[in-house]
Design an enzyme around this catalytic site. Structure first.
Site, PDB file in Angstrom:
ATOM      1  CE  LYS A 219      -3.132   2.953   0.997  1.00  0.00           C
ATOM      2  NZ  LYS A 219      -4.807   2.947   0.424  1.00  0.00           N
TER       3      LYS A 219
ATOM      4  CE  LYS B 140      -2.991   7.403   7.736  1.00  0.00           C
ATOM      5  NZ  LYS B 140      -3.394   6.042   7.050  1.00  0.00           N
TER       6      LYS B 140
HETATM    7  P1  NAD Z   1     -12.486   8.208   8.044  1.00  0.00           P
HETATM    8  O1  NAD Z   1     -11.741   9.609   9.122  1.00  0.00           O
HETATM    9  O2  NAD Z   1     -13.722   9.095   6.715  1.00  0.00           O
HETATM   10  O3  NAD Z   1     -13.165   7.710   8.579  1.00  0.00           O
HETATM   11  C1  NAD Z   1     -12.561   6.663   9.766  1.00  0.00           C
HETATM   12  C2  NAD Z   1     -13.658   6.306  10.428  1.00  0.00           C
HETATM   13  O4  NAD Z   1     -13.509   5.339  11.993  1.00  0.00           O
HETATM   14  C3  NAD Z   1     -14.888   7.367  11.602  1.00  0.00           C
HETATM   15  O5  NAD Z   1     -15.970   7.315  11.513  1.00  0.00           O
HETATM   16  C4  NAD Z   1     -14.675   7.552  12.949  1.00  0.00           C
HETATM   17  O6  NAD Z   1     -14.632   7.923  13.916  1.00  0.00           O
HETATM   18  C5  NAD Z   1     -14.046   6.727  13.310  1.00  0.00           C
HETATM   19  N1  NAD Z   1     -12.632   5.986  14.147  1.00  0.00           N
HETATM   20  C6  NAD Z   1     -11.749   6.254  14.677  1.00  0.00           C
HETATM   21  N2  NAD Z   1     -11.723   6.018  15.975  1.00  0.00           N
HETATM   22  C7  NAD Z   1     -11.706   5.043  15.794  1.00  0.00           C
HETATM   23  C8  NAD Z   1     -12.141   4.273  17.114  1.00  0.00           C
HETATM   24  N3  NAD Z   1     -10.847   4.342  18.135  1.00  0.00           N
HETATM   25  N4  NAD Z   1     -12.799   3.422  17.622  1.00  0.00           N
HETATM   26  C9  NAD Z   1     -13.828   3.250  16.808  1.00  0.00           C
HETATM   27  N5  NAD Z   1     -14.018   3.890  15.724  1.00  0.00           N
HETATM   28  C10 NAD Z   1     -13.446   4.776  15.533  1.00  0.00           C
HETATM   29  O7  NAD Z   1     -11.878   7.851   7.107  1.00  0.00           O
HETATM   30  P2  NAD Z   1     -11.296   7.187   5.656  1.00  0.00           P
HETATM   31  O8  NAD Z   1     -11.416   7.921   4.745  1.00  0.00           O
HETATM   32  O9  NAD Z   1     -12.916   6.046   5.992  1.00  0.00           O
HETATM   33  O10 NAD Z   1      -9.870   6.374   5.527  1.00  0.00           O
HETATM   34  C11 NAD Z   1      -9.996   4.828   6.867  1.00  0.00           C
HETATM   35  C12 NAD Z   1      -8.918   4.760   6.488  1.00  0.00           C
HETATM   36  O11 NAD Z   1      -8.559   4.220   4.840  1.00  0.00           O
HETATM   37  C13 NAD Z   1      -7.756   5.288   6.116  1.00  0.00           C
HETATM   38  O12 NAD Z   1      -6.535   4.426   6.953  1.00  0.00           O
HETATM   39  C14 NAD Z   1      -6.561   6.099   4.931  1.00  0.00           C
HETATM   40  O13 NAD Z   1      -5.939   5.924   4.342  1.00  0.00           O
HETATM   41  C15 NAD Z   1      -7.988   4.458   4.204  1.00  0.00           C
HETATM   42  N6  NAD Z   1      -8.480   4.549   3.015  1.00  0.00           N
HETATM   43  C16 NAD Z   1      -8.565   5.490   2.693  1.00  0.00           C
HETATM   44  C17 NAD Z   1      -9.442   5.976   1.346  1.00  0.00           C
HETATM   45  C18 NAD Z   1     -10.357   6.848   1.294  1.00  0.00           C
HETATM   46  O14 NAD Z   1     -10.455   7.492  -0.151  1.00  0.00           O
HETATM   47  N7  NAD Z   1     -10.812   7.686   1.726  1.00  0.00           N
HETATM   48  C19 NAD Z   1      -8.418   5.116   0.136  1.00  0.00           C
HETATM   49  C20 NAD Z   1      -8.549   4.268   0.585  1.00  0.00           C
HETATM   50  C21 NAD Z   1      -7.821   4.003   1.553  1.00  0.00           C
END
Ligand code: NAD
Length: 298
Positions: free
Chosen positions: A177, A245
């Site tokens: 990744k 990040k």
């Molecule tokens: P986001 O911030 O939209 O969602 C994360 C969720 O996790 C939030 O709803 C938050 O309230 C919850 N959360 C945080 N800490 C928590 C805990 N301790 N217990 C329970 N819930 C908790 O983020 P995202 O965009 O969905 O990204 C999530 C992961 O996926 C990241 O690592 C990101 O790098 C990866 N990612 C994101 C994308 C994208 O396009 N958004 C694409 C590929 C990978």
């Protein structure tokens, strides 16, 4: 269509954010029994409205056969999978944990080792493809961990996408990744650079995008984020903060191995400039504003 095989496997899902919500909806669509925990009560309320089963603590999902998490950063995942503040002391032997967040590879290896002590298996399985990929079940998934656990998990992972790759030992999904993110960062930077020159000469950016999409300069970025750059739409699918990040994770891993990545350093600097202008919550495509500033264009 529900099958006995699927409904006999319960899934506890942690993190219903931009990625998690569409992903867990795809599991439900495929007939899996899913219970969700998110730390943000506003998200929990939204889930209830959508008639998705949610719980208000981690213990509420611990009895599941599989636990899937997709959380922002390394410390979030570490907080969930540990004995003191997290779920570990409630998990039963034989549970499979699949973390789909993008986090440090070292940390993924450590989490896997800690879980193994209580006979719980762990896969690091970060994803690529953005929110659109999560909605359409077209994510690419890079998986590290034991191969037999990968095989046991493949039906579930296929609910998120068909391009599911076994990358190798524990932590290797995260390394794949990081490689992905090095290229993502360079592609978006390359697109911004081409757009900046075209704009400075009074060229038509829409026409440029269409032209480049037909040739060897085409990229996922150009196809999916090019329009948002042109329309000055900063809405986040993937935030500047999260990209930064990921670049940090890649540069830390490169430093450990003594591998110079000069392109990554440049891209990281540009993203830091963007965040310094309070654009961290904007979508990735907002990097173009950095180029507007550098060229004094609006
Ligand atoms: P986001 O911030 O939209 O969602 C994360 C969720 O996790 C939030 O709803 C938050 O309230 C919850 N959360 C945080 N800490 C928590 C805990 N301790 N217990 C329970 N819930 C908790 O983020 P995202 O965009 O969905 O990204 C999530 C992961 O996926 C990241 O690592 C990101 O790098 C990866 N990612 C994101 C994308 C994208 O396009 N958004 C694409 C590929 C990978």
């Amino acid at each position: 269509m529900k099958t006995n095989n699927k409904t006999s496997q319960s899934i506890g899902f942690v993190g219903a954010g931009n990625m998690g919500l569409p992903m867990l909806k795809n599991l439900i669509k495929q007939g899996y029994e899913v219970k969700v925990y998110d730390i943000n009560p506003k998200i929990t309320k939204k889930l209830e409205k959508d008639k998705i089963k949610s719980v208000n603590n981690l213990r509420g999902i611990a009895n599941s056969n599989f636990i899937i998490s997709i959380l922002p950063d390394t410390n979030d995942v570490e907080n969930v999978f540990n004995e003191r503040t997290g779920i570990n002391s409630y998990l039963k032997p034989g549970t499979i944990v699949i973390d789909m967040s993008t986090i440090s590879s070292k940390s993924a290896i450590e989490i896997g080792k800690t879980l193994q002590k209580i006979q719980v298996d762990f896969l690091d399985a970060p994803v690529s493809g953005g929110v659109k990929g999560a909605q359409n079940a077209k994510l690419s998934i890079m998986v590290g961990g034991k191969k037999d656990i990968f095989k046991k998990s493949i039906n579930i992972l296929n609910c998120f996408g068909k391009n599911v790759i076994y990358a190798g030992k524990s932590g290797m999904g995260q390394i794949f990744k990081m490689c992905n993110q090095i290229m993502v960062g360079s592609h978006i930077q390359a697109m911004c650079e081409a757009f900046a020159l075209c704009k400075s000469k009074g060229g038509n950016l829409n026409l440029l995008r269409e032209t480049l999409m037909g040739g060897s300069a085409n990229s996922w970025m150009l196809e999916n984020l090019g329009n948002q750059v042109i329309d000055k739409n900063d809405q986040a699918g993937f935030r500047i903060d999260l990209q930064l990040k990921d670049l940090r994770l890649a540069s830390e891993a490169a430093f450990e191995s003594g591998v110079p990545l000069p392109g990554l350093s440049l891209v990281q600097t540009l993203y830091l400039e963007s965040r310094a202008h309070n654009e961290g919550k904007n979508g990735n495509q907002s990097l173009f504003k950095t180029y507007d500033r550098m060229t004094n264009q609006k």
